[in-house]
Scaffold this active site. Structure first.
Site, PDB file in Angstrom:
ATOM      1  N   TYR A 111     -10.285  -0.713  11.313  1.00  0.00           N
ATOM      2  CA  TYR A 111     -11.537  -0.225  10.708  1.00  0.00           C
ATOM      3  C   TYR A 111     -11.932  -1.022   9.482  1.00  0.00           C
ATOM      4  O   TYR A 111     -12.999  -0.816   8.933  1.00  0.00           O
ATOM      5  CB  TYR A 111     -11.446   1.266  10.363  1.00  0.00           C
ATOM      6  CG  TYR A 111     -10.221   1.666   9.554  1.00  0.00           C
ATOM      7  CD1 TYR A 111     -10.193   1.469   8.187  1.00  0.00           C
ATOM      8  CD2 TYR A 111      -9.108   2.212  10.177  1.00  0.00           C
ATOM      9  CE1 TYR A 111      -9.063   1.803   7.450  1.00  0.00           C
ATOM     10  CE2 TYR A 111      -7.981   2.555   9.447  1.00  0.00           C
ATOM     11  CZ  TYR A 111      -7.959   2.343   8.082  1.00  0.00           C
ATOM     12  OH  TYR A 111      -6.851   2.671   7.360  1.00  0.00           O
ATOM     13  N   LYS A 112     -11.062  -1.935   9.018  1.00  0.00           N
ATOM     14  CA  LYS A 112     -11.409  -2.763   7.858  1.00  0.00           C
ATOM     15  C   LYS A 112     -12.171  -3.991   8.354  1.00  0.00           C
ATOM     16  O   LYS A 112     -13.282  -3.858   8.833  1.00  0.00           O
ATOM     17  CB  LYS A 112     -10.142  -3.093   7.070  1.00  0.00           C
ATOM     18  CG  LYS A 112      -9.538  -1.829   6.424  1.00  0.00           C
ATOM     19  CD  LYS A 112      -8.205  -2.053   5.742  1.00  0.00           C
ATOM     20  CE  LYS A 112      -7.707  -0.733   5.129  1.00  0.00           C
ATOM     21  NZ  LYS A 112      -6.274  -0.713   4.875  1.00  0.00           N
ATOM     22  N   ASP A 150       2.564  -6.070   7.570  1.00  0.00           N
ATOM     23  CA  ASP A 150       1.356  -5.264   7.674  1.00  0.00           C
ATOM     24  C   ASP A 150       0.162  -6.188   7.462  1.00  0.00           C
ATOM     25  O   ASP A 150       0.043  -6.843   6.413  1.00  0.00           O
ATOM     26  CB  ASP A 150       1.390  -4.146   6.621  1.00  0.00           C
ATOM     27  CG  ASP A 150       0.252  -3.152   6.823  1.00  0.00           C
ATOM     28  OD1 ASP A 150      -0.824  -3.579   7.273  1.00  0.00           O
ATOM     29  OD2 ASP A 150       0.453  -1.964   6.519  1.00  0.00           O
ATOM     30  N   ARG A 179     -12.909  -4.079  -6.816  1.00  0.00           N
ATOM     31  CA  ARG A 179     -12.515  -4.898  -5.673  1.00  0.00           C
ATOM     32  C   ARG A 179     -13.757  -5.257  -4.844  1.00  0.00           C
ATOM     33  O   ARG A 179     -14.566  -4.389  -4.521  1.00  0.00           O
ATOM     34  CB  ARG A 179     -11.544  -4.056  -4.848  1.00  0.00           C
ATOM     35  CG  ARG A 179     -10.830  -4.794  -3.771  1.00  0.00           C
ATOM     36  CD  ARG A 179      -9.750  -3.921  -3.179  1.00  0.00           C
ATOM     37  NE  ARG A 179     -10.298  -2.842  -2.357  1.00  0.00           N
ATOM     38  CZ  ARG A 179      -9.637  -2.257  -1.352  1.00  0.00           C
ATOM     39  NH1 ARG A 179      -8.408  -2.633  -1.060  1.00  0.00           N
ATOM     40  NH2 ARG A 179     -10.196  -1.286  -0.665  1.00  0.00           N
ATOM     41  N   PHE A 195       0.854  -1.189   0.000  1.00  0.00           N
ATOM     42  CA  PHE A 195       0.000   0.000   0.000  1.00  0.00           C
ATOM     43  C   PHE A 195       0.894   1.245   0.000  1.00  0.00           C
ATOM     44  O   PHE A 195       1.867   1.303   0.750  1.00  0.00           O
ATOM     45  CB  PHE A 195      -0.882  -0.039   1.242  1.00  0.00           C
ATOM     46  CG  PHE A 195      -1.967   1.001   1.259  1.00  0.00           C
ATOM     47  CD1 PHE A 195      -3.114   0.831   0.499  1.00  0.00           C
ATOM     48  CD2 PHE A 195      -1.844   2.135   2.030  1.00  0.00           C
ATOM     49  CE1 PHE A 195      -4.122   1.786   0.518  1.00  0.00           C
ATOM     50  CE2 PHE A 195      -2.842   3.104   2.052  1.00  0.00           C
ATOM     51  CZ  PHE A 195      -3.986   2.919   1.296  1.00  0.00           C
TER      52      PHE A 195
HETATM   53  C1  LIG Z   1      -5.636   0.689   4.776  1.00  0.00           C
HETATM   54  C2  LIG Z   1      -4.157   0.637   4.782  1.00  0.00           C
HETATM   55  C3  LIG Z   1      -3.388   1.682   5.320  1.00  0.00           C
HETATM   56  C4  LIG Z   1      -4.024   2.937   5.812  1.00  0.00           C
HETATM   57  O1  LIG Z   1      -3.254   3.577   6.800  1.00  0.00           O
HETATM   58  P1  LIG Z   1      -3.944   4.643   7.767  1.00  0.00           P
HETATM   59  O2  LIG Z   1      -2.821   5.298   8.443  1.00  0.00           O
HETATM   60  O3  LIG Z   1      -4.852   3.882   8.696  1.00  0.00           O
HETATM   61  O4  LIG Z   1      -4.741   5.574   6.917  1.00  0.00           O
HETATM   62  C5  LIG Z   1      -2.004   1.515   5.372  1.00  0.00           C
HETATM   63  N1  LIG Z   1      -1.414   0.401   4.900  1.00  0.00           N
HETATM   64  C6  LIG Z   1      -2.133  -0.621   4.362  1.00  0.00           C
HETATM   65  C7  LIG Z   1      -1.436  -1.844   3.868  1.00  0.00           C
HETATM   66  C8  LIG Z   1      -3.513  -0.522   4.263  1.00  0.00           C
HETATM   67  O5  LIG Z   1      -4.224  -1.496   3.710  1.00  0.00           O
END
Ligand SMILES: *Cc1c(COP(=O)(O)O)cnc(C)c1O
Length: 395
Positions: A208-209, A183, A354, A112
């Site tokens: 939150y996911k 992660d 997705r 990400f």
């Molecule tokens: C959703 C997601 C994020 C988002 O990071 P936030 O700091 O919570 O906005 C970061 N890394 C990955 C791999 C994600 O899927």
């Protein structure tokens, strides 16, 4: 498992097929009352006393332990707070310090962007000549060599759903003397994870996911227990201090995972997360994984039979997480047309549709309904309406 009993624990609007729990989990029915209690009784009546009396100060550790059960982490090795981007920075900073002689941060092009951006920013501030080595997801194993200080990977690719073999890559990294940061943004609450068995050094994730903690819910960080006393927190906030209320002028890291705390916890968000975790306490992760694969396979079969213009984003033989992704040059407009009909997934540039399959509230009827709508949107070319081409901020 009785999946319909789980579904009853969520507020899901009529007429909606929600295939985006992998981006923002739906609202558990118990959340509103739980948050109201924290607002009215704990904050309203308890005031500042609630830091002690309502246990607010311990929540980051207590909720961390409950997440630990889902990711194979022992009690006392996970703590909740901040956002995932911050936790990536913290984990990577500590990991790099454990491997001072080496310069390479290994990651993949399926990571990400925020993880990569945070790594870039950290490398620039450190000014010690670190460099990123970003390879294709399939090439990670072969890119682990004696120069790699830290392997920073997201287990499940947010676009394609491709899933890395955590145990295998962690073992390879360890054998090469590299520290690992995983992660789990698309893993925690999606499938079984066992950080202990894999021997991972650090892990981070968001709530939150799949975990349904609500928009802005805090992140979590795991550090392997035998490293706790060796890791130096780069973000040395007062709540990670050994004695926050001694108000010393100098920083001394707290014992154990507590040192990865930074500042004041987001109490209202923690209340919402606690209500969400009550549901997770009752979930068998192996059964959940089996069910999510069964549902996404069903979706894949339906799409293959009825939507010839859509290409799976991933070879069907490659292990994937709890989402299924499809490619189409008009992917954005197709998703907008689906959302207008109440079938909610999301779009990831440049061309990915997705869909998340989260068994707590999705069953065969929703999968079949989504396939019907998708086939209809394509057959009737409903996605060509001008309104569906307009790009909005969040896709
Ligand atoms: C959703 C997601 C994020 C988002 O990071 P936030 O700091 O919570 O906005 C970061 N890394 C990955 C791999 C994600 O899927």
């Amino acid at each position: 498992m009785d999946w319909s009993a789980f579904r009853d624990r969520f507020h899901l609007p009529d007429g909606v097929i929600y295939l985006d729990g992998n981006s923002l989990g739906p609202l558990p029915k118990a959340t509103a009352d739980r948050v109201r209690r924290t607002v009215e009784e704990e904050w309203g009546d308890g005031l500042v006393r609630s830091w002690n009396d309502a246990g607010w100060m311990d929540w980051p550790a207590r909720l961390g332990d409950r997440i630990g059960r889902l990711i194979g982490a022992p009690a006392g090795s996970v703590v909740v707070g901040d956002t995932l981007s911050i936790k990536v920075y913290q984990a990577l900073a500590s990991a790099l310090e454990l491997n001072l002689g080496r310069r390479v941060v290994l990651s993949d092009s399926g990571n990400f962007p925020s993880d990569l951006y945070m790594a870039e920013g950290l490398i620039a501030s450190l000014g010690r000549g670190h460099e990123m080595r970003i390879v294709a997801p399939e090439a990670v194993a072969d890119a682990i060599d004696d120069d790699v200080a830290v392997m920073l990977l997201t287990q499940v690719d947010y676009r394609t759903g491709r899933m890395h073999d955590m145990a295998d890559l962690t073992a390879r990294a360890r054998a090469a003397g590299a520290v690992t940061v995983w992660d789990l943004a698309h893993s925690a609450g999606a499938h079984e994870v066992n950080l202990t068995r894999a021997g991972a050094d650090f892990a981070v994730g968001c709530t939150y996911k799949y975990l349904n903690g609500g928009p802005g819910a805090p992140a979590f960080i795991y550090v392997r227990p035998d490293l706790h006393d060796r890791v130096r927190p780069a973000l040395s906030g007062w709540l990670g201090h050994a004695e926050p209320f001694a108000f010393d002028a100098a920083y001394r890291p707290g014992a154990g995972i507590a040192r990865m705390r930074v500042g004041t916890p987001a109490v209202l968000q923690l209340a919402a997360l606690e209500a969400a975790l009550d549901i997770w306490d009752d979930v068998d992760m192996a059964a959940l994984r089996a069910r999510s694969q069964q549902l996404s396979d069903r979706f894949a079969r339906g799409v293959a039979a009825r939507c010839p213009d859509l290409a799976p984003a991933l070879d069907p033989h490659v292990p994937r997480g709890s989402q299924f992704s499809l490619r189409h040059p008009q992917g954005y407009a197709i998703m907008q047309a689906l959302i207008a009909r109440g079938v909610i997934g999301d779009f990831r540039a440049p061309d990915i549709l997705r869909f998340g399959f989260t068994p707590l509230f999705i069953g065969e009827a929703e999968v079949d309904g989504a396939v019907d709508h998708l086939a209809d949107v394509l057959d009737t070319r409903a996605f060509e309406h001008a309104e569906f081409a307009r790009r909005r901020m969040v896709t």
